[in-house]
Design a protein around this motif. Structure first.
Motif, PDB file in Angstrom:
ATOM      1  N   UNK A 139      48.119  79.103  59.044  1.00 34.75           N
ATOM      2  CA  UNK A 139      46.951  79.709  58.531  1.00 34.75           C
ATOM      3  C   UNK A 139      45.695  79.298  59.299  1.00 34.75           C
ATOM      4  N   UNK A 140      45.582  78.390  60.253  1.00 33.49           N
ATOM      5  CA  UNK A 140      44.437  77.948  60.729  1.00 33.49           C
ATOM      6  C   UNK A 140      44.404  78.279  62.269  1.00 33.49           C
ATOM      7  N   UNK A 159      42.574  98.556  68.502  1.00 34.07           N
ATOM      8  CA  UNK A 159      42.149  97.420  67.885  1.00 34.07           C
ATOM      9  C   UNK A 159      41.472  96.434  69.057  1.00 34.07           C
ATOM     10  N   UNK A 160      42.055  96.425  70.323  1.00 33.41           N
ATOM     11  CA  UNK A 160      41.569  95.253  70.997  1.00 33.41           C
ATOM     12  C   UNK A 160      40.449  96.113  72.120  1.00 33.41           C
ATOM     13  N   UNK A 161      39.948  97.326  71.727  1.00 35.48           N
ATOM     14  CA  UNK A 161      39.073  97.819  72.461  1.00 35.48           C
ATOM     15  C   UNK A 161      39.177  98.379  73.585  1.00 35.48           C
ATOM     16  N   UNK A 162      40.631  99.145  73.855  1.00 36.68           N
ATOM     17  CA  UNK A 162      40.941  99.509  75.066  1.00 36.68           C
ATOM     18  C   UNK A 162      40.547 101.012  75.214  1.00 36.68           C
ATOM     19  N   UNK A 163      39.879 101.673  76.030  1.00 39.27           N
ATOM     20  CA  UNK A 163      39.401 102.982  75.998  1.00 39.27           C
ATOM     21  C   UNK A 163      40.452 103.705  76.201  1.00 39.27           C
ATOM     22  N   UNK A 177      36.066  88.896  66.546  1.00 40.75           N
ATOM     23  CA  UNK A 177      36.336  89.653  65.448  1.00 40.75           C
ATOM     24  C   UNK A 177      37.492  89.808  64.901  1.00 40.75           C
ATOM     25  N   UNK A 178      38.383  90.378  65.759  1.00 43.34           N
ATOM     26  CA  UNK A 178      39.745  90.947  65.642  1.00 43.34           C
ATOM     27  C   UNK A 178      40.589  89.704  65.045  1.00 43.34           C
ATOM     28  N   UNK A 179      40.732  88.696  65.889  1.00 50.90           N
ATOM     29  CA  UNK A 179      41.217  87.330  65.518  1.00 50.90           C
ATOM     30  C   UNK A 179      40.915  86.925  64.294  1.00 50.90           C
ATOM     31  N   UNK A 180      39.668  86.933  63.995  1.00 50.59           N
ATOM     32  CA  UNK A 180      39.190  86.442  62.665  1.00 50.59           C
ATOM     33  C   UNK A 180      39.881  87.284  61.345  1.00 50.59           C
ATOM     34  N   UNK A 181      39.785  88.536  61.720  1.00 49.82           N
ATOM     35  CA  UNK A 181      40.271  89.268  60.515  1.00 49.82           C
ATOM     36  C   UNK A 181      41.826  89.188  60.372  1.00 49.82           C
ATOM     37  N   UNK A 182      42.510  89.063  61.792  1.00 51.69           N
ATOM     38  CA  UNK A 182      43.995  88.927  61.426  1.00 51.69           C
ATOM     39  C   UNK A 182      44.396  87.745  60.815  1.00 51.69           C
ATOM     40  N   UNK A 183      43.587  86.608  61.001  1.00 52.28           N
ATOM     41  CA  UNK A 183      43.852  85.380  60.360  1.00 52.28           C
ATOM     42  C   UNK A 183      43.697  85.525  58.913  1.00 52.28           C
ATOM     43  N   UNK A 236      48.030  84.156  59.725  1.00 48.31           N
ATOM     44  CA  UNK A 236      48.589  83.875  61.063  1.00 48.31           C
ATOM     45  C   UNK A 236      47.752  82.566  61.795  1.00 48.31           C
ATOM     46  N   UNK A 237      48.796  81.687  62.030  1.00 49.11           N
ATOM     47  CA  UNK A 237      48.265  80.536  62.666  1.00 49.11           C
ATOM     48  C   UNK A 237      47.767  80.833  64.256  1.00 49.11           C
ATOM     49  N   UNK A 238      47.000  80.065  64.849  1.00 52.12           N
ATOM     50  CA  UNK A 238      46.539  80.284  66.146  1.00 52.12           C
ATOM     51  C   UNK A 238      46.040  79.162  66.755  1.00 52.12           C
ATOM     52  N   UNK A 239      46.442  78.814  68.016  1.00 50.06           N
ATOM     53  CA  UNK A 239      46.070  77.837  69.048  1.00 50.06           C
ATOM     54  C   UNK A 239      45.187  78.574  70.194  1.00 50.06           C
TER      55      UNK A 239
END
Length: 287
Positions: free
Chosen positions: A38-39, A143-147, A200-206, A211-214
Motif C-alpha cells: 500500500x505504499x 483517466x490518463x488524460x488521452x484526448x 493525482x491519478x496515482x495518488x487516488x489509485x493508491x 496498490x503498491x508502487x515503486x
C-alpha cells in the motif's frame, strides 16, 4: 534483510552483473530494499546508477548478458528465481506491472489500441463482452488524460506522439489493477498539466485500491509530491532510505545532500547571467 509481514517486495543483498567484452561488471552491489504493502516508494538517483536495471530485475526479467550473482528478490514471499518462465509471465500479467521509460516500446506496433486493451482485459476479466471491453478501455484512456479515447481505440501506436504513447502504456498497466506497479520515469516528456493529472491519478489509485508502487525517477521534486518513502541510489547502491520528509529535510549522505541542493526553488533569486537577454536588467550607464 528479513521480510516483514507488511513487505510486498523484498530485495536482499542483491548483486547484478552485466557482461561487456567478455568480462562481468557489477551494476548493482549488495543492495537491500523493501516495498511495503500500500505504499509508494520513490527510487532516485542519477542516470546510469542502476535504477532501470533494478526495476527490470524486480519483474523477474532474465537476460543472457546479465546475471544475478548474489542475493534474492521475493514478491509476496515467492522467490522469483525459483519460478519458471510461464509462471513469471503469469505473475507479471496479473500481480506485477511495469510502465517503462519508453512507453511506445511496450506497445505492439501491429495492433490497434483497442485490440491491445481487449487482449489485456480478457486475461483478467474474461466475462466482459466486446462493448464492455471497449467501454473500460475508453475509461482507462480518459483517466490518463488521452484526448478522444473513442477515436484512439481505432488507431495504431505509431499514430500517437511519444508522450501519448506513454499515457497509453500507463493505462494498459493500470487496467490490470496489479498489486505492485513499477513506474520508470512515467511522466518523462509530459506537459505540466498531464504530469499533474497522472500524479493525482496515482495518488487516488493508491488510496482506493492500496496498490503498491515503486516510482523510479531522477526528479526529487516529483517524488516529493507522491511518495511515502524514498531510497537514494548511487553507483549501484542504496546510500540512504527513509520517510520522504526526513530524507529531503535532513539528508545524511553527501550524495543525497547534493541531490536535494539541486532541486529548483522558487524563493531562490535567478542568476542574472543565466537569464535570456530580453529579461536581464539593463546595465546602468554612468557618465
Amino acid at each position: 534483510m528479513t521480510a516483514a509481514a507488511h513487505d510486498l517486495m523484498t530485495v536482499a543483498s542483491l548483486t547484478v552483473d552485466y557482461r561487456q567484452q567478455g568480462q562481468w561488471h557489477s551494476v548493482i552491489r549488495d543492495l537491500s530494499l523493501a516495498v511495503r504493502r500500500g505504499e509508494i516508494l520513490g527510487l532516485a538517483g542519477e542516470s546510469g546508477c542502476g535504477k532501470s536495471t533494478l526495476a527490470s530485475v524486480l519483474l523477474g526479467e532474465r537476460r543472457g548478458e546479465r546475471r544475478l550473482r548474489a542475493g534474492s528478490v521475493q514478491f509476496d514471499g515467492i522467490d522469483l528465481s525459483t519460478l519458471r518462465a510461464r509462471e513469471l509471465r503469469r505473475l507479471r500479467g496479473v500481480r506485477l506491472a511495469l510502465v517503462p521509460q519508453n512507453g511506445g516500446a511496450s506497445l505492439t506496433p501491429t495492433l490497434r489500441i483497442g485490440s491491445l486493451f481487449a487482449e489485456t482485459l480478457r486475461a483478467h476479466r474474461p466475462h466482459m463482452n466486446k462493448a464492455e471491453l471497449a467501454a473500460e478501455a475508453r475509461r482507462q484512456l480518459s483517466q490518463v488524460g488521452l484526448p478522444d479515447p473513442t477515436g484512439a481505440l481505432a488507431r495504431f501506436p505509431h499514430q500517437f506522439s511519444g508522450g501519448q504513447q506513454q499515457r497509453i502504456a500507463l493505462a494498459l498497466a493500470l487496467c490490470r489493477m496489479p498489486d505492485l506497479l513499477i513506474l520508470d520515469e512515467p511522466t518523462t516528456g509530459q506537459d505540466a498539466m498531464t504530469r499533474r493529472g497522472i500524479i493525482d491519478l496515482l495518488i487516488r489509485l493508491r488510496l482506493s485500491s492500496r496498490m503498491s508502487m515503486l516510482y523510479v525517477s531522477h526528479d526529487l521534486a516529483t517524488l516529493s509530491e507522491i511518495c511515502d518513502r524514498i531510497a537514494i541510489m548511487h553507483a549501484g547502491e542504496i546510500v540512504e532510505i527513509g520517510q520522504m520528509e526526513d530524507v529531503l529535510l535532513r539528508p545524511r549522505h553527501p550524495y543525497t545532500r547534493a541531490l536535494v541542493a539541486s532541486i529548483p526553488r522558487l524563493e531562490a533569486p535567478p542568476d542574472p547571467a543565466l537569464l535570456p537577454a530580453s529579461r536581464r536588467t539593463p546595465e546602468r550607464i554612468t557618465a
